[in-house]
Design a protein around this motif. Structure first.
Motif, PDB file in Angstrom:
ATOM      1  N   SER A   1       1.220  -4.001   4.021  1.00  0.00           N
ATOM      2  CA  SER A   1       0.908  -3.489   2.680  1.00  0.00           C
ATOM      3  C   SER A   1      -0.091  -2.334   2.805  1.00  0.00           C
ATOM      4  O   SER A   1      -0.834  -2.238   3.787  1.00  0.00           O
ATOM      5  CB  SER A   1       0.318  -4.596   1.797  1.00  0.00           C
ATOM      6  OG  SER A   1      -1.021  -4.878   2.180  1.00  0.00           O
ATOM      7  N   ARG A   2      -0.125  -1.502   1.803  1.00  0.00           N
ATOM      8  CA  ARG A   2      -1.032  -0.356   1.830  1.00  0.00           C
ATOM      9  C   ARG A   2      -2.494  -0.805   1.834  1.00  0.00           C
ATOM     10  O   ARG A   2      -3.333  -0.204   2.484  1.00  0.00           O
ATOM     11  CB  ARG A   2      -0.725   0.584   0.665  1.00  0.00           C
ATOM     12  CG  ARG A   2       0.678   1.216   0.820  1.00  0.00           C
ATOM     13  CD  ARG A   2       1.031   2.149  -0.297  1.00  0.00           C
ATOM     14  NE  ARG A   2       0.511   3.481  -0.151  1.00  0.00           N
ATOM     15  CZ  ARG A   2       1.010   4.438   0.645  1.00  0.00           C
ATOM     16  NH1 ARG A   2       2.034   4.179   1.415  1.00  0.00           N
ATOM     17  NH2 ARG A   2       0.463   5.627   0.673  1.00  0.00           N
ATOM     18  N   LYS A   3      -2.808  -1.881   1.119  1.00  0.00           N
ATOM     19  CA  LYS A   3      -4.173  -2.386   1.090  1.00  0.00           C
ATOM     20  C   LYS A   3      -4.585  -2.902   2.463  1.00  0.00           C
ATOM     21  O   LYS A   3      -5.684  -2.605   2.947  1.00  0.00           O
ATOM     22  CB  LYS A   3      -4.328  -3.489   0.050  1.00  0.00           C
ATOM     23  CG  LYS A   3      -5.767  -4.008   0.008  1.00  0.00           C
ATOM     24  CD  LYS A   3      -5.935  -5.217  -0.850  1.00  0.00           C
ATOM     25  CE  LYS A   3      -7.332  -5.762  -0.911  1.00  0.00           C
ATOM     26  NZ  LYS A   3      -8.222  -5.534   0.172  1.00  0.00           N
ATOM     27  N   VAL A   4      -3.726  -3.667   3.095  1.00  0.00           N
ATOM     28  CA  VAL A   4      -4.043  -4.203   4.421  1.00  0.00           C
ATOM     29  C   VAL A   4      -4.183  -3.057   5.418  1.00  0.00           C
ATOM     30  O   VAL A   4      -5.105  -3.051   6.243  1.00  0.00           O
ATOM     31  CB  VAL A   4      -2.989  -5.232   4.883  1.00  0.00           C
ATOM     32  CG1 VAL A   4      -3.186  -5.615   6.341  1.00  0.00           C
ATOM     33  CG2 VAL A   4      -3.037  -6.466   3.993  1.00  0.00           C
TER      34      VAL A   4
ATOM     35  N   THR B   1      -5.113   0.006   4.796  1.00  0.00           N
ATOM     36  CA  THR B   1      -6.398   0.651   4.506  1.00  0.00           C
ATOM     37  C   THR B   1      -7.551  -0.143   5.108  1.00  0.00           C
ATOM     38  O   THR B   1      -8.424   0.421   5.771  1.00  0.00           O
ATOM     39  CB  THR B   1      -6.591   0.791   2.983  1.00  0.00           C
ATOM     40  OG1 THR B   1      -5.563   1.626   2.467  1.00  0.00           O
ATOM     41  CG2 THR B   1      -7.942   1.389   2.642  1.00  0.00           C
ATOM     42  N   ASP B   2      -7.541  -1.451   4.898  1.00  0.00           N
ATOM     43  CA  ASP B   2      -8.614  -2.302   5.423  1.00  0.00           C
ATOM     44  C   ASP B   2      -8.664  -2.281   6.946  1.00  0.00           C
ATOM     45  O   ASP B   2      -9.738  -2.188   7.544  1.00  0.00           O
ATOM     46  CB  ASP B   2      -8.449  -3.744   4.937  1.00  0.00           C
ATOM     47  CG  ASP B   2      -8.662  -3.888   3.430  1.00  0.00           C
ATOM     48  OD1 ASP B   2      -9.224  -2.963   2.808  1.00  0.00           O
ATOM     49  OD2 ASP B   2      -8.257  -4.941   2.891  1.00  0.00           O
TER      50      ASP B   2
ATOM     51  N   LYS C   1     -10.046   0.990   8.272  1.00  0.00           N
ATOM     52  CA  LYS C   1     -11.506   1.025   8.113  1.00  0.00           C
ATOM     53  C   LYS C   1     -12.190   0.229   9.229  1.00  0.00           C
ATOM     54  O   LYS C   1     -13.185   0.687   9.804  1.00  0.00           O
ATOM     55  CB  LYS C   1     -11.920   0.473   6.751  1.00  0.00           C
ATOM     56  CG  LYS C   1     -11.667   1.421   5.607  1.00  0.00           C
ATOM     57  CD  LYS C   1     -12.078   0.808   4.283  1.00  0.00           C
ATOM     58  CE  LYS C   1     -11.729   1.734   3.132  1.00  0.00           C
ATOM     59  NZ  LYS C   1     -12.012   1.122   1.830  1.00  0.00           N
TER      60      LYS C   1
END
Length: 112
Positions: A52-55, A57-58, A61
């Motif tokens: 997923s895009r959120k995962v 991104t995380d 980081k």
């Protein structure tokens, strides 16, 4: 305000120490994706369609905080951000190559 503490690696085992940095489902895959080129977020997402895009991104980081990748943001319109392996990340290239070789020989070739 909650602040993220710097990771401390508290182990005498070198494999455990390495897994503290690159453990999990996605970090080795992201590093492998960046092994030979600088890529933008969308390129990484396209090469790893099941994340997923959120995962993503995380995970990016965390990899940046652990000095395994370098994030460069360009002041352009539209904004552009590129990710590449740091020197520490590049030093993992032989490990990632061996993991890929093992996966090809022992998993992909077993399915054929």
């Amino acid at each position: 305000m909650v602040t993220k503490e710097e990771k401390t690696i508290d182990t005498a085992c070198p494999v455990s120490a390495m897994l503290e940095l690159i453990g999990g489902k996605w970090k080795p895959v992201i590093l492998y994706c960046l092994r030979s080129d600088t890529r933008r977020f969308g390129e990484i997402a396209t090469r790893i369609p099941s994340i997923s895009r959120k995962v993503l991104t995380d995970q990016l980081k965390e990899l940046e905080q652990d000095n395994l990748i370098v994030r460069v943001q360009f002041n352009e319109t539209p904004p552009r951000v590129e990710y590449s392996l740091s020197e520490l990340g590049k030093s993992m290239a032989p490990v990632l190559a061996e993991m890929a070789k093992w996966g090809t020989e022992n998993i992909f070739n077993q399915r054929a």
